[in-house]
Scaffold this motif. Structure first.
Motif, short mmCIF file in Angstrom:
data_model
loop_
_atom_site.label_atom_id
_atom_site.label_comp_id
_atom_site.label_asym_id
_atom_site.label_seq_id
_atom_site.Cartn_x
_atom_site.Cartn_y
_atom_site.Cartn_z
N THR A 16 0.56 -1.02 0.27
CA THR A 16 -0.26 0.06 -0.37
C THR A 16 1.16 0.82 0.27
OG1 THR A 16 -1.67 -0.85 0.75
CG2 THR A 16 -1.93 1.24 0.87
N LYS A 27 -4.29 8.13 7.37
CA LYS A 27 -3.44 6.88 6.90
C LYS A 27 -4.30 6.12 7.32
CE LYS A 27 0.91 8.52 5.49
NZ LYS A 27 2.28 9.59 5.52
N ILE A 30 -7.15 4.39 6.15
CA ILE A 30 -7.38 3.66 4.85
C ILE A 30 -7.17 2.47 4.72
CG2 ILE A 30 -6.64 3.57 2.55
CD1 ILE A 30 -8.03 5.58 2.30
N SER A 34 -9.08 -1.20 4.87
CA SER A 34 -8.23 -2.29 3.54
C SER A 34 -7.84 -3.34 4.14
CB SER A 34 -6.59 -1.46 3.60
OG SER A 34 -6.05 -2.64 2.45
N TRP A 64 -15.80 3.50 1.13
CA TRP A 64 -14.96 3.39 0.20
C TRP A 64 -16.40 4.07 -0.94
CZ3 TRP A 64 -9.71 0.54 -0.82
CH2 TRP A 64 -9.50 1.08 0.58
N THR A 147 -2.49 -1.31 -3.44
CA THR A 147 -3.36 -0.05 -3.30
C THR A 147 -3.11 1.06 -3.50
OG1 THR A 147 -4.66 -1.62 -2.25
CG2 THR A 147 -4.83 0.69 -1.67
N ILE A 149 -2.81 4.81 -2.78
CA ILE A 149 -3.44 6.29 -3.17
C ILE A 149 -2.86 7.56 -3.39
CG2 ILE A 149 -4.78 7.71 -0.46
CD1 ILE A 149 -3.03 4.27 -0.34
N LYS A 153 -6.50 12.37 -2.60
CA LYS A 153 -6.66 11.02 -1.89
C LYS A 153 -7.86 10.11 -2.66
CE LYS A 153 -6.88 13.70 2.17
NZ LYS A 153 -8.23 14.32 3.49
N VAL A 155 -7.76 6.85 -3.70
CA VAL A 155 -7.59 5.13 -3.61
C VAL A 155 -7.99 4.36 -4.79
CG1 VAL A 155 -8.25 3.15 -2.20
CG2 VAL A 155 -8.06 5.49 -1.74
N LEU A 195 -12.63 7.67 0.13
CA LEU A 195 -13.12 7.45 1.87
C LEU A 195 -14.02 8.61 2.53
CD1 LEU A 195 -12.96 5.50 4.45
CD2 LEU A 195 -11.23 7.00 5.01
#
Length: 229
Positions: A16, A27, A30, A34, A64, A147, A149, A153, A155, A195
């Motif tokens: 990620t 962070k 996320i 995840s 999400w 992933t 980001i 922002k 994703v 998000l």
């Protein structure tokens, strides 16, 4: 080209990468969401298609919001994971972030082979690997979830399936050792989302409670954030 700040984590072995400057709270949200998606999906099935469905369903239920999603069949050989990411998700990433991603995957590939970071990545790839002995050279197939980001922002989540006759090692990141599995099935899945903070605020405590000690044991920051040209 402007510099892009990179902060890379392993979420239960999944790479990620945060591009740009983000708050620690963002962070954490996320990473936690995840991780929950990965744990829920892994409990349901090791099948790539089913795993992806449960993963994306889970993260979308907890905040999400999907901007776009899709899947496709790619035919490739002698590819690296980096080249597959660029092929599948390149259009969803600005030029400077694609460059930063390439630099970061190259950096990961050069970590010490006995490091916990390398061990986490390889172990995740091996976890749901299957062996195809029907070919002349024994091939191992698996899938990687990555992933990214973006600075804005967004994703970008990608799952790609592949096989290799070179064994599952960290060199799959930047070496041309990957080929498409010869099953004519979908092998690339992409989700672009944001998000929804207001929604996530309502479920954050429940998510952290469900995760428990997994927050401590299954999230690993890969060194300190660095600036890449």
């Amino acid at each position: 080209m402007k510099k892009t700040t990179i902060d890379t984590w392993l979420v239960n072995g999944n790479i990620t990468i945060f591009c740009g400057l983000h708050t620690d709270s963002f962070k954490k949200d996320i990473l936690s969401s995840s991780l929950l998606g990965d744990l829920v999906a892994a409990q349901k099935s090791s099948n790539r298609e089913v795993f992806w469905q449960f993963y994306t369903d889970t993260v979308q239920k907890i905040g999400w919001t999907a901007n776009s999603r899709g899947n496709q069949r790619l035919d490739f050989e002698n590819s690296s994971l980096l080249s597959l990411v660029e092929q599948c998700a390149g259009s969803a990433l600005p030029k400077d972030e694609r460059k930063a991603l390439a630099n970061e995957l190259a950096r990961l590939a050069n970590l010490q082979s006995d490091s916990p970071e390398i061990g986490g990545i390889v172990e995740k790839l091996q976890r749901n690997a299957t062996v195809n002995k029907s070919s002349t050279n024994t091939a191992v197939s698996t899938a990687a979830l990555l992933t990214i980001i973006r600075n804005d922002k967004t994703v970008v989540t990608l799952q790609v399936a592949f096989e290799t006759t070179h064994g599952l090692a960290i060199d799959i990141l930047d070496q041309p050792v990957l080929s498409a599995i010869d099953d004519r099935q979908t092998n690339s899945w992409l989700l672009c989302s944001l998000l929804d903070g207001r929604h996530y605020n309502q479920v954050r405590d429940d998510i952290l409670k469900k995760l428990g000690r997994n927050i401590e044991t299954k999230l690993l920051q890969i060194r300190a954030p660095i600036d890449l040209n």
